[in-house]
Design a protein around this motif. Structure first.
Motif, PDB file in Angstrom:
ATOM      1  N   THR A  17       0.841  -1.202   0.000  1.00 17.31           N
ATOM      2  CA  THR A  17       0.000   0.000   0.000  1.00 17.31           C
ATOM      3  C   THR A  17       0.875   1.251   0.000  1.00 17.31           C
ATOM      4  O   THR A  17       0.641   2.198  -0.764  1.00 17.31           O
ATOM      5  CB  THR A  17      -0.925   0.003   1.234  1.00 17.31           C
ATOM      6  OG1 THR A  17      -1.789  -1.133   1.173  1.00 17.31           O
ATOM      7  CG2 THR A  17      -1.768   1.271   1.275  1.00 17.31           C
ATOM      8  N   HIS A  20       2.853   1.525  -3.430  1.00 20.09           N
ATOM      9  CA  HIS A  20       2.011   2.044  -4.518  1.00 20.09           C
ATOM     10  C   HIS A  20       1.812   3.556  -4.367  1.00 20.09           C
ATOM     11  O   HIS A  20       1.796   4.292  -5.355  1.00 20.09           O
ATOM     12  CB  HIS A  20       0.654   1.342  -4.516  1.00 20.09           C
ATOM     13  CG  HIS A  20       0.650   0.027  -5.232  1.00 20.09           C
ATOM     14  ND1 HIS A  20       0.920  -0.097  -6.578  1.00 20.09           N
ATOM     15  CD2 HIS A  20       0.401  -1.240  -4.782  1.00 20.09           C
ATOM     16  CE1 HIS A  20       0.835  -1.364  -6.944  1.00 20.09           C
ATOM     17  NE2 HIS A  20       0.526  -2.080  -5.873  1.00 20.09           N
ATOM     18  N   GLY A  21       1.647   3.998  -3.114  1.00 26.91           N
ATOM     19  CA  GLY A  21       1.484   5.430  -2.877  1.00 26.91           C
ATOM     20  C   GLY A  21       2.715   6.217  -3.295  1.00 26.91           C
ATOM     21  O   GLY A  21       2.608   7.294  -3.888  1.00 26.91           O
ATOM     22  N   PRO A 137      -2.777   1.903  -6.009  1.00 26.97           N
ATOM     23  CA  PRO A 137      -2.639   3.360  -5.929  1.00 26.97           C
ATOM     24  C   PRO A 137      -3.899   4.007  -5.361  1.00 26.97           C
ATOM     25  O   PRO A 137      -5.008   3.545  -5.602  1.00 26.97           O
ATOM     26  CB  PRO A 137      -2.416   3.767  -7.392  1.00 26.97           C
ATOM     27  CG  PRO A 137      -1.894   2.530  -8.063  1.00 26.97           C
ATOM     28  CD  PRO A 137      -2.577   1.393  -7.378  1.00 26.97           C
ATOM     29  N   GLN A 139      -4.908   4.232  -2.202  1.00 27.50           N
ATOM     30  CA  GLN A 139      -5.459   3.764  -0.932  1.00 27.50           C
ATOM     31  C   GLN A 139      -4.990   4.578   0.268  1.00 27.50           C
ATOM     32  O   GLN A 139      -5.579   4.493   1.342  1.00 27.50           O
ATOM     33  CB  GLN A 139      -5.130   2.282  -0.729  1.00 27.50           C
ATOM     34  CG  GLN A 139      -5.862   1.369  -1.695  1.00 27.50           C
ATOM     35  CD  GLN A 139      -5.720  -0.098  -1.347  1.00 27.50           C
ATOM     36  OE1 GLN A 139      -5.001  -0.479  -0.443  1.00 27.50           O
ATOM     37  NE2 GLN A 139      -6.412  -0.941  -2.092  1.00 27.50           N
ATOM     38  N   LEU A 140      -3.937   5.371   0.091  1.00 29.54           N
ATOM     39  CA  LEU A 140      -3.467   6.212   1.188  1.00 29.54           C
ATOM     40  C   LEU A 140      -4.245   7.526   1.272  1.00 29.54           C
ATOM     41  O   LEU A 140      -4.085   8.272   2.246  1.00 29.54           O
ATOM     42  CB  LEU A 140      -1.973   6.518   1.025  1.00 29.54           C
ATOM     43  CG  LEU A 140      -1.021   5.334   1.186  1.00 29.54           C
ATOM     44  CD1 LEU A 140       0.415   5.782   1.017  1.00 29.54           C
ATOM     45  CD2 LEU A 140      -1.204   4.665   2.535  1.00 29.54           C
ATOM     46  N   LYS A 141      -5.080   7.797   0.276  1.00 28.02           N
ATOM     47  CA  LYS A 141      -5.835   9.053   0.286  1.00 28.02           C
ATOM     48  C   LYS A 141      -6.713   9.138   1.528  1.00 28.02           C
ATOM     49  O   LYS A 141      -7.503   8.236   1.820  1.00 28.02           O
ATOM     50  CB  LYS A 141      -6.692   9.153  -0.975  1.00 28.02           C
ATOM     51  CG  LYS A 141      -7.454  10.474  -1.073  1.00 28.02           C
ATOM     52  CD  LYS A 141      -8.275  10.536  -2.360  1.00 28.02           C
ATOM     53  CE  LYS A 141      -9.042  11.855  -2.438  1.00 28.02           C
ATOM     54  NZ  LYS A 141      -9.885  11.935  -3.657  1.00 28.02           N
ATOM     55  N   LEU A 166       1.850  11.719  -0.024  1.00 26.29           N
ATOM     56  CA  LEU A 166       1.231  10.452  -0.409  1.00 26.29           C
ATOM     57  C   LEU A 166      -0.289  10.475  -0.271  1.00 26.29           C
ATOM     58  O   LEU A 166      -0.959   9.520  -0.635  1.00 26.29           O
ATOM     59  CB  LEU A 166       1.797   9.309   0.439  1.00 26.29           C
ATOM     60  CG  LEU A 166       3.302   9.059   0.349  1.00 26.29           C
ATOM     61  CD1 LEU A 166       3.666   7.764   1.065  1.00 26.29           C
ATOM     62  CD2 LEU A 166       3.779   9.008  -1.093  1.00 26.29           C
TER      63      LEU A 166
END
Length: 323
Positions: A17, A20-21, A137, A139-141, A166
């Protein structure tokens, strides 16, 4: 010019995770992945979450500006000790998960004074990342990334800027307080998953009833395999864990009493209260977390440039929304 190197130790769900960020937000970063299960690292490479995989742990971390450790807590100290001489001068080691107090103690035992250590917990947005979803990509939002750190103001500010880039929100926490909170939202659910498995499977009819338990029951007991990792945390915080177990037992006893008395209204009230509290919790996530703290303003050299280099920091500043 050589790219800034980030080493990722642990290419499981959390590590991927984060990787990807990084790949989505920072194009001039080289992410080198390491996992004790080499097939896991190769899958991460195939998913383009990392740029290359390195089987040798010290070599993977050699000269890295940032080392992210995302592995079970039992292997963290040996990892930190093994890479202590390989982290770049003035670099940062970030441990994701585990006891903040224990993680910070590792810095004093194993790391040079000029290497920062960040003990953190990554909490993904409950409505933006479905349970069991494959890392990818974005998922850290709006995630919350808690930070307890040892290091210079510049190093810690740089890491905070990195987290913001990120898409996550950095939240500075008291190590002991965050460890206590973790018992209620991390350890307790895993323990209850395990107890549910023991309760249902301990009945003599489980051999036949087991076929009635399917995907939903598997999801309901998904925390069982990971429960042992919380034993040390429970032993280190016995009063807090006892408190949460007592609170759970009180809710169970209230439900039991209502069932025995045939009081459906009491059960409905208890369940309605749970639903209302869950909705209030999700509503707070939707609104976003306002810490009330003023943003850290860099003085002189950009804090972000400490981590990614001035060239990359200048590029970020020119992007829409950059300062």
């Amino acid at each position: 010019m050589a790219k800034t190197k980030v080493a990722l130790v642990g290419c499981g769900r959390t590590g991927l995770t984060i990787a990807h960020g990084i790949k989505a937000a920072m194009k001039d970063i080289e992410v080198v992945g390491h996992d004790k299960e080499r097939d896991v690292a190769r899958l991460a490479l195939g998913a383009k979450a990392i740029d290359r995989e390195e089987w040798n742990l010290p070599k993977a971390c050699d000269g890295a500006a940032l080392v992210i450790i995302a592995i079970p807590s039992g292997g963290v100290e040996l990892t930190v000790k093994s890479i202590a001489k390989d982290v770049g001068q003035g670099g940062t080691v970030c441990i994701v998960g585990g006891s903040n107090a224990d993680n910070l103690a590792l810095a004093e035992r194993h790391l040079a004074a000029d290497v920062a250590l960040v003990s953190s917990n990554l909490v993904l947005h409950p409505e933006q990342v479905a349970p069991g979803a494959q890392p990818g990509p974005g998922q850290l939002k709006n995630a919350v990334w808690s930070i307890a750190a040892r290091g210079s103001e510049e190093q810690i500010g740089a890491f905070s800027s990195f987290v913001t880039l990120l898409g996550a929100q950095p939240v500075f926490v008291d190590p002991a307080e965050r460890d206590g909170m973790s018992l209620s939202v991390d350890a307790l659910p895993a323990m209850l998953d395990s107890l549910l498995m023991l309760t249902v499977s301990g009945d003599a009819a489980w051999r036949e009833r087991g076929w009635a338990a399917g995907a939903q029951f598997a999801a309901d007991t998904a925390g069982t395999p990971g429960a042992p990792q919380f034993i040390a945390a429970m032993m280190a915080n016995q009063p807090a864990m006892t408190h949460w177990l007592n609170q759970f037992m009180l809710q169970c006893m209230a439900l039991r009493d209502a069932v025995e008395e045939g009081d459906a209204a009491a059960i409905e009230k208890q369940l309605a209260s749970a639903e209302a509290r869950r909705e209030a919790w999700l509503s707070n996530w939707r609104k976003g977390r306002d810490t009330g703290a003023a943003p850290i303003e860099p003085q002189g050299r950009s804090m972000l440039s400490v981590f990614v280099g001035q060239r990359m920091a200048d590029k970020i500043a020119k992007r829409p929304g950059g300062k």
